[in-house]
Write an enzyme that holds these catalytic residues in place. Sequence first.
Site, short mmCIF file in Angstrom:
data_model
loop_
_atom_site.label_atom_id
_atom_site.label_comp_id
_atom_site.label_asym_id
_atom_site.label_seq_id
_atom_site.Cartn_x
_atom_site.Cartn_y
_atom_site.Cartn_z
CB CYS A 133 27.52 84.77 65.32
SG CYS A 133 25.87 84.87 64.66
CB CYS A 187 33.44 78.84 64.09
SG CYS A 187 34.67 80.03 64.61
CB CYS A 203 32.94 80.59 59.52
SG CYS A 203 32.22 82.25 59.38
CB CYS A 217 36.36 86.58 64.69
SG CYS A 217 36.45 86.00 62.99
CB CYS A 218 31.14 86.85 65.76
SG CYS A 218 31.02 85.08 65.44
S1 SF4 Z 1 31.81 82.04 63.09
FE1 SF4 Z 1 34.00 81.98 63.59
S2 SF4 Z 1 35.11 82.53 61.71
FE2 SF4 Z 1 32.93 83.08 61.43
S3 SF4 Z 1 32.79 85.21 61.99
FE3 SF4 Z 1 32.33 84.06 63.86
S4 SF4 Z 1 34.30 83.72 64.93
FE4 SF4 Z 1 34.75 84.43 62.82
#
Ligand code: SF4
Length: 237
Positions: free
Chosen positions: A231, A208, A204, A121-122
Site C-alpha cells: 500500500c 483490494c 480494505c 487511493c492508498c
Molecule cells: S487497499 Fe484499496 S481501497 Fe484500501 S486504501 Fe488501498 S487502494 Fe484504497
Amino acid sequence: MTLQLAGLDPAVDAPLFERLSAPEVLRRVVDAYAPDVALSCSFGGPGGLVLLDLLARQDLLDDVEVYFLDTGLLFDATHELRERLERRYGFETAAYVPEITVADQAARFGANLWERDPDACCALRKVGPNALALEGKRAWITGIRRDQSPRRAATSVIEWNQPLGLLKVAPLCGWTDADVWDYVDRRGVPYNRLHDAGYPSLGCNTVCTTRGASMETLRAGRWRGLAKTECGLHGSV
Ligand code: SF4
C-alpha cells in the site's frame, strides 16, 4: 515505567538486533524511545497481534502508542477484533483517518478509485494518515516479515526509514508464517475471524482484498491481478 536511553544507530546496532529475540528487541526499543514509539497494527494479519501480546506480557503497552489506519473501508471483523483486543489488554488504539471521506473521494476522483488507481487511493487513505500517525515519533514498530513477499525479503530488524526520519523496527521479520500462527495458538491470542474464511491478509473490504490459495505468497490476495503488492507504507511495489 521505562528508562530513557539514547537512540539506536542501525549502522552499529543492526547486527546485534538480528540476533535478539523478539521480546528483547521490543524491550530495548521501548527503553530507548518511549514515549516516542508507536506500533502500527492493521488487525488484518497475525503479526501485529503477536507484538501486542509480547508487549503486554512485558508490561510495555503503556509506553507505546498503538495505532491503526481507519481507511473507512475496513471489514467489520477487523473493527470487532480491535475492540476485543482493547478489552483483553486494556489499551486504546489511536485511529488515524484520511483527510477526505470515501464519499468525498468519490466526488472528487470518481467512484471506486481503488479499481482505477489503487496507488492514489492508498496514498490518500493509508500513506498520508500513516505519516501523520508517526509525526513526532522516533521509532515505528511493525509486524512485517521477510516471508510475506519477495518485496519484504530484505527487511531488517532495525533500519533507518529516511522518508519518515525515524527508526523502523520489525521484531518478527525472521519469523515464518508457521511461527506466528503457532504463537497465536499457544497463547490463545484472538485473531481476525476472516483468516478462517480463507483470507491470509486483510486490508480494505474492496477488490483490494481477496481470498488466498495454497501455493500463493501470503499477500497474493491483496490487489489481485495487479503488480502492486504494497500500500506504500513499506515500499511502493
Ligand atoms: S487497499 Fe484499496 S481501497 Fe484500501 S486504501 Fe488501498 S487502494 Fe484504497
